[in-house]
Design a protein around this motif. Sequence first.
Motif, short mmCIF file in Angstrom:
data_model
loop_
_atom_site.label_atom_id
_atom_site.label_comp_id
_atom_site.label_asym_id
_atom_site.label_seq_id
_atom_site.Cartn_x
_atom_site.Cartn_y
_atom_site.Cartn_z
N ALA A 1 0.86 -1.18 0.00
CA ALA A 1 0.00 0.00 0.00
C ALA A 1 0.90 1.23 0.00
N PRO A 2 0.72 2.16 -0.95
CA PRO A 2 1.64 3.30 -1.03
C PRO A 2 1.58 4.20 0.19
N VAL A 3 2.74 4.75 0.54
CA VAL A 3 2.81 5.73 1.60
C VAL A 3 2.26 7.05 1.04
N LEU A 4 1.28 7.60 1.72
CA LEU A 4 0.60 8.80 1.22
C LEU A 4 1.11 10.05 1.92
N PRO A 5 1.21 11.15 1.16
CA PRO A 5 0.96 11.26 -0.29
C PRO A 5 2.22 11.07 -1.12
N ASP A 6 3.38 10.96 -0.45
CA ASP A 6 4.67 11.10 -1.13
C ASP A 6 4.88 10.08 -2.25
N GLN A 7 4.55 8.82 -1.98
CA GLN A 7 4.82 7.79 -2.98
C GLN A 7 3.96 8.01 -4.23
N THR A 8 2.72 8.37 -4.04
CA THR A 8 1.85 8.61 -5.18
C THR A 8 2.30 9.84 -5.96
N LEU A 9 2.71 10.88 -5.27
CA LEU A 9 3.22 12.08 -5.95
C LEU A 9 4.49 11.76 -6.73
N ALA A 10 5.37 10.94 -6.15
CA ALA A 10 6.62 10.59 -6.84
C ALA A 10 6.35 9.79 -8.10
N GLU A 11 5.29 9.01 -8.10
CA GLU A 11 4.93 8.23 -9.28
C GLU A 11 4.26 9.08 -10.35
N HIS A 12 3.91 10.31 -10.02
CA HIS A 12 3.28 11.24 -10.95
C HIS A 12 3.99 12.59 -10.85
N PRO A 13 5.23 12.68 -11.35
CA PRO A 13 6.07 13.86 -11.12
C PRO A 13 5.58 15.09 -11.88
N LEU A 14 5.84 16.25 -11.27
CA LEU A 14 5.56 17.52 -11.96
C LEU A 14 6.40 17.59 -13.22
N GLY A 15 5.82 18.17 -14.24
CA GLY A 15 6.46 18.20 -15.56
C GLY A 15 5.81 17.18 -16.46
N THR A 16 5.68 15.96 -15.94
CA THR A 16 4.92 14.93 -16.65
C THR A 16 3.43 15.12 -16.39
N TYR A 17 3.11 15.54 -15.16
CA TYR A 17 1.73 15.81 -14.76
C TYR A 17 1.63 17.24 -14.23
N THR A 18 0.53 17.88 -14.53
CA THR A 18 0.29 19.21 -13.98
C THR A 18 -0.18 19.07 -12.53
N PRO A 19 -0.13 20.16 -11.74
CA PRO A 19 -0.67 20.07 -10.37
C PRO A 19 -2.12 19.63 -10.34
N GLU A 20 -2.91 20.08 -11.30
CA GLU A 20 -4.32 19.69 -11.35
C GLU A 20 -4.46 18.20 -11.61
N GLN A 21 -3.62 17.67 -12.51
CA GLN A 21 -3.68 16.25 -12.83
C GLN A 21 -3.24 15.40 -11.63
#
Length: 246
Positions: free
Chosen positions: A182-202
Amino acid sequence: MRWMSFLAGAALLSGLLCACEPETEIVEGSAEDHGKALFSDPTLTETSANAFSCATCHPTSKPSADGPILPGAPLAGVTRRASYWGGMELELLRSMNHCLYYFMLSSKSWSAEDERAGALFAYLDALPAGSADEEAWPFTVPVQVSAPPPGDATAGASVYSRACKNCHGAVKTGDGRLVARAPVLPDQTLAEHPLGTYTPEQRRLVFVQKTRHGGFLGYGGQMPPFSLEVLSDEQMGDLLAYMGVP
Protein backbone atom coordinates in the motif's frame (compact mmCIF):
# COMPACT_ATOMS: atom_id res chain seq x y z
CA MET A 1 -36.07 -19.48 -0.05
CA ARG A 2 -33.21 -17.16 0.83
CA TRP A 3 -30.72 -20.01 0.53
CA MET A 4 -32.21 -20.94 -2.85
CA SER A 5 -31.83 -17.31 -3.91
CA PHE A 6 -28.17 -17.48 -2.93
CA LEU A 7 -27.76 -20.57 -5.08
CA ALA A 8 -29.51 -19.02 -8.08
CA GLY A 9 -27.36 -19.27 -11.17
CA ALA A 10 -25.21 -22.06 -9.76
CA ALA A 11 -25.75 -24.23 -12.82
CA LEU A 12 -24.69 -21.38 -15.08
CA LEU A 13 -21.63 -20.72 -12.95
CA SER A 14 -20.57 -24.34 -12.54
CA GLY A 15 -18.41 -24.24 -15.65
CA LEU A 16 -16.68 -21.09 -14.45
CA LEU A 17 -16.27 -21.74 -10.74
CA CYS A 18 -14.06 -24.35 -9.14
CA ALA A 19 -14.80 -26.10 -5.90
CA CYS A 20 -11.71 -26.13 -3.72
CA GLU A 21 -10.79 -27.37 -0.27
CA PRO A 22 -11.09 -24.85 2.55
CA GLU A 23 -7.81 -23.16 3.42
CA THR A 24 -9.16 -21.92 6.76
CA GLU A 25 -9.46 -24.42 9.57
CA ILE A 26 -13.10 -25.21 10.24
CA VAL A 27 -14.09 -24.09 13.73
CA GLU A 28 -16.24 -26.26 15.94
CA GLY A 29 -19.86 -25.23 16.26
CA SER A 30 -22.58 -24.24 13.85
CA ALA A 31 -22.22 -23.08 10.26
CA GLU A 32 -23.01 -19.60 11.55
CA ASP A 33 -20.08 -19.81 13.99
CA HIS A 34 -17.77 -20.89 11.20
CA GLY A 35 -19.02 -18.11 8.95
CA LYS A 36 -18.40 -15.53 11.68
CA ALA A 37 -14.80 -16.72 11.94
CA LEU A 38 -14.38 -16.61 8.15
CA PHE A 39 -15.72 -13.07 8.01
CA SER A 40 -12.67 -11.69 9.84
CA ASP A 41 -10.10 -14.16 8.51
CA PRO A 42 -7.76 -13.13 5.65
CA THR A 43 -6.58 -16.73 5.26
CA LEU A 44 -9.89 -17.81 3.72
CA THR A 45 -8.15 -17.52 0.34
CA GLU A 46 -5.42 -19.80 -0.94
CA THR A 47 -2.74 -17.10 -1.16
CA SER A 48 -0.50 -15.83 1.63
CA ALA A 49 -0.24 -12.48 -0.21
CA ASN A 50 -3.75 -11.51 0.89
CA ALA A 51 -4.12 -9.38 4.03
CA PHE A 52 -7.82 -8.52 3.64
CA SER A 53 -10.90 -10.14 5.12
CA CYS A 54 -14.57 -9.34 4.58
CA ALA A 55 -14.43 -7.22 7.74
CA THR A 56 -11.66 -5.05 6.26
CA CYS A 57 -14.16 -3.39 3.92
CA HIS A 58 -17.63 -4.32 5.18
CA PRO A 59 -19.35 -3.31 8.43
CA THR A 60 -22.04 -5.69 9.61
CA SER A 61 -24.46 -2.86 10.44
CA LYS A 62 -24.99 0.74 9.40
CA PRO A 63 -21.91 2.68 10.55
CA SER A 64 -22.12 5.57 12.95
CA ALA A 65 -21.47 9.13 11.80
CA ASP A 66 -18.07 9.23 13.52
CA GLY A 67 -17.07 5.58 13.05
CA PRO A 68 -14.79 3.96 10.48
CA ILE A 69 -15.39 4.91 6.85
CA LEU A 70 -15.41 1.58 5.00
CA PRO A 71 -15.94 1.24 1.25
CA GLY A 72 -18.13 -1.86 1.37
CA ALA A 73 -21.87 -1.86 2.00
CA PRO A 74 -23.16 -2.82 5.46
CA LEU A 75 -24.04 -6.51 5.38
CA ALA A 76 -27.02 -6.70 7.73
CA GLY A 77 -29.89 -7.83 5.50
CA VAL A 78 -27.60 -8.63 2.56
CA THR A 79 -29.02 -12.11 1.97
CA ARG A 80 -32.45 -10.58 1.37
CA ARG A 81 -31.42 -7.84 -1.05
CA ALA A 82 -32.47 -7.98 -4.69
CA SER A 83 -29.15 -6.75 -6.10
CA TYR A 84 -25.52 -6.15 -5.23
CA TRP A 85 -22.54 -4.07 -6.33
CA GLY A 86 -24.66 -1.00 -6.95
CA GLY A 87 -27.20 -2.99 -8.95
CA MET A 88 -24.60 -4.61 -11.23
CA GLU A 89 -25.05 -8.11 -9.78
CA LEU A 90 -28.19 -10.08 -8.93
CA GLU A 91 -26.50 -12.99 -7.12
CA LEU A 92 -24.73 -12.86 -3.79
CA LEU A 93 -22.38 -15.70 -4.70
CA ARG A 94 -21.10 -13.86 -7.76
CA SER A 95 -20.54 -10.79 -5.59
CA MET A 96 -18.54 -12.84 -3.11
CA ASN A 97 -16.38 -14.13 -5.93
CA HIS A 98 -15.76 -10.60 -7.19
CA CYS A 99 -14.36 -9.73 -3.76
CA LEU A 100 -12.22 -12.86 -3.73
CA TYR A 101 -10.77 -12.03 -7.13
CA TYR A 102 -10.38 -8.26 -7.07
CA PHE A 103 -9.41 -7.64 -3.46
CA MET A 104 -8.24 -10.92 -1.91
CA LEU A 105 -6.00 -11.96 -4.82
CA SER A 106 -7.67 -15.35 -5.14
CA SER A 107 -7.44 -17.27 -8.40
CA LYS A 108 -10.08 -19.72 -7.21
CA SER A 109 -13.76 -18.89 -7.06
CA TRP A 110 -16.26 -20.51 -4.73
CA SER A 111 -18.94 -22.80 -6.05
CA ALA A 112 -22.43 -22.98 -4.58
CA GLU A 113 -21.42 -26.25 -2.92
CA ASP A 114 -18.33 -24.81 -1.21
CA GLU A 115 -18.56 -25.25 2.56
CA ARG A 116 -17.09 -21.78 3.13
CA ALA A 117 -19.74 -20.13 0.99
CA GLY A 118 -22.48 -21.90 2.92
CA ALA A 119 -21.00 -20.99 6.29
CA LEU A 120 -20.51 -17.34 5.37
CA PHE A 121 -24.08 -17.20 4.07
CA ALA A 122 -25.36 -18.65 7.35
CA TYR A 123 -23.54 -15.95 9.32
CA LEU A 124 -24.73 -13.13 7.07
CA ASP A 125 -28.28 -14.44 7.06
CA ALA A 126 -28.34 -14.38 10.85
CA LEU A 127 -27.29 -10.73 11.15
CA PRO A 128 -30.14 -8.69 12.65
CA ALA A 129 -31.63 -6.33 10.08
CA GLY A 130 -34.64 -4.14 9.56
CA SER A 131 -36.57 -3.76 6.33
CA ALA A 132 -34.43 -0.76 5.29
CA ASP A 133 -31.27 -2.89 5.50
CA GLU A 134 -32.73 -5.33 3.00
CA GLU A 135 -33.02 -2.74 0.25
CA ALA A 136 -30.30 -2.38 -2.39
CA TRP A 137 -27.50 -0.32 -0.87
CA PRO A 138 -26.74 2.88 -2.83
CA PHE A 139 -23.27 2.80 -4.38
CA THR A 140 -22.45 5.67 -6.74
CA VAL A 141 -19.04 5.62 -8.39
CA PRO A 142 -18.71 8.46 -10.93
CA VAL A 143 -17.05 7.44 -14.18
CA GLN A 144 -15.75 10.97 -14.75
CA VAL A 145 -13.97 12.35 -11.71
CA SER A 146 -13.56 16.03 -10.96
CA ALA A 147 -11.46 18.02 -8.52
CA PRO A 148 -13.06 18.32 -5.07
CA PRO A 149 -13.56 21.69 -3.41
CA PRO A 150 -10.80 23.12 -1.19
CA GLY A 151 -10.88 21.35 2.15
CA ASP A 152 -10.06 21.69 5.81
CA ALA A 153 -6.91 19.94 7.03
CA THR A 154 -8.22 19.45 10.57
CA ALA A 155 -11.33 17.71 9.30
CA GLY A 156 -9.15 15.77 6.86
CA ALA A 157 -7.09 14.31 9.70
CA SER A 158 -10.22 12.67 11.08
CA VAL A 159 -11.28 11.42 7.65
CA TYR A 160 -7.82 9.96 7.00
CA SER A 161 -7.83 8.15 10.33
CA ARG A 162 -11.28 6.69 9.67
CA ALA A 163 -10.92 5.84 5.97
CA CYS A 164 -7.27 5.48 4.99
CA LYS A 165 -4.95 4.75 7.90
CA ASN A 166 -5.84 1.08 8.32
CA CYS A 167 -4.44 0.20 4.90
CA HIS A 168 -1.95 3.01 4.19
CA GLY A 169 -0.62 3.69 7.67
CA ALA A 170 0.42 7.09 8.95
CA VAL A 171 0.86 9.97 6.51
CA LYS A 172 4.46 10.42 5.31
CA THR A 173 5.76 7.26 7.00
CA GLY A 174 3.26 4.46 6.34
CA ASP A 175 3.72 3.26 9.91
CA GLY A 176 1.08 0.68 10.82
CA ARG A 177 -0.12 0.01 7.27
CA LEU A 178 -1.89 -3.27 6.66
CA VAL A 179 0.24 -4.34 3.71
CA ALA A 180 3.67 -3.13 2.62
CA ARG A 181 2.55 -2.65 -1.00
CA ALA A 182 0.00 0.00 0.00
CA PRO A 183 1.64 3.30 -1.03
CA VAL A 184 2.81 5.73 1.60
CA LEU A 185 0.60 8.80 1.22
CA PRO A 186 0.96 11.26 -0.29
CA ASP A 187 4.67 11.10 -1.13
CA GLN A 188 4.82 7.79 -2.98
CA THR A 189 1.85 8.61 -5.18
CA LEU A 190 3.22 12.08 -5.95
CA ALA A 191 6.62 10.59 -6.84
CA GLU A 192 4.93 8.23 -9.28
CA HIS A 193 3.28 11.24 -10.95
CA PRO A 194 6.07 13.86 -11.12
CA LEU A 195 5.56 17.52 -11.96
CA GLY A 196 6.46 18.20 -15.56
CA THR A 197 4.92 14.93 -16.65
CA TYR A 198 1.73 15.81 -14.76
CA THR A 199 0.29 19.21 -13.98
CA PRO A 200 -0.67 20.07 -10.37
CA GLU A 201 -4.32 19.69 -11.35
CA GLN A 202 -3.68 16.25 -12.83
CA ARG A 203 -1.79 15.09 -9.74
CA ARG A 204 -4.69 16.17 -7.57
CA LEU A 205 -7.08 14.20 -9.77
CA VAL A 206 -4.89 11.10 -9.44
CA PHE A 207 -5.80 10.88 -5.75
CA VAL A 208 -9.48 11.36 -6.56
CA GLN A 209 -9.43 8.69 -9.24
CA LYS A 210 -7.61 6.16 -7.08
CA THR A 211 -10.08 6.75 -4.26
CA ARG A 212 -13.24 6.76 -6.38
CA HIS A 213 -12.31 3.99 -8.82
CA GLY A 214 -9.96 1.81 -6.79
CA GLY A 215 -8.99 -1.19 -8.89
CA PHE A 216 -11.86 -0.61 -11.32
CA LEU A 217 -12.48 1.35 -14.55
CA GLY A 218 -9.01 0.71 -15.92
CA TYR A 219 -7.08 1.79 -12.82
CA GLY A 220 -4.93 -0.99 -11.43
CA GLY A 221 -4.29 -1.99 -7.85
CA GLN A 222 -6.10 -3.73 -5.04
CA MET A 223 -7.91 -0.73 -3.56
CA PRO A 224 -11.71 -0.83 -3.37
CA PRO A 225 -13.67 2.19 -4.63
CA PHE A 226 -15.15 4.65 -2.15
CA SER A 227 -18.61 5.65 -3.34
CA LEU A 228 -20.12 9.10 -2.98
CA GLU A 229 -22.42 7.69 -0.29
CA VAL A 230 -19.57 6.79 2.08
CA LEU A 231 -17.06 9.52 1.18
CA SER A 232 -18.37 12.88 -0.02
CA ASP A 233 -16.54 15.26 -2.35
CA GLU A 234 -16.18 17.62 0.61
CA GLN A 235 -14.46 14.90 2.62
CA MET A 236 -12.24 14.17 -0.37
CA GLY A 237 -11.18 17.83 -0.36
CA ASP A 238 -10.49 17.61 3.38
CA LEU A 239 -8.31 14.54 2.82
CA LEU A 240 -6.20 16.32 0.19
CA ALA A 241 -5.81 19.34 2.46
CA TYR A 242 -4.64 17.13 5.32
CA MET A 243 -2.13 15.30 3.13
CA GLY A 244 -0.82 18.58 1.75
CA VAL A 245 -1.70 17.83 -1.87
CA PRO A 246 -1.90 21.24 -3.61
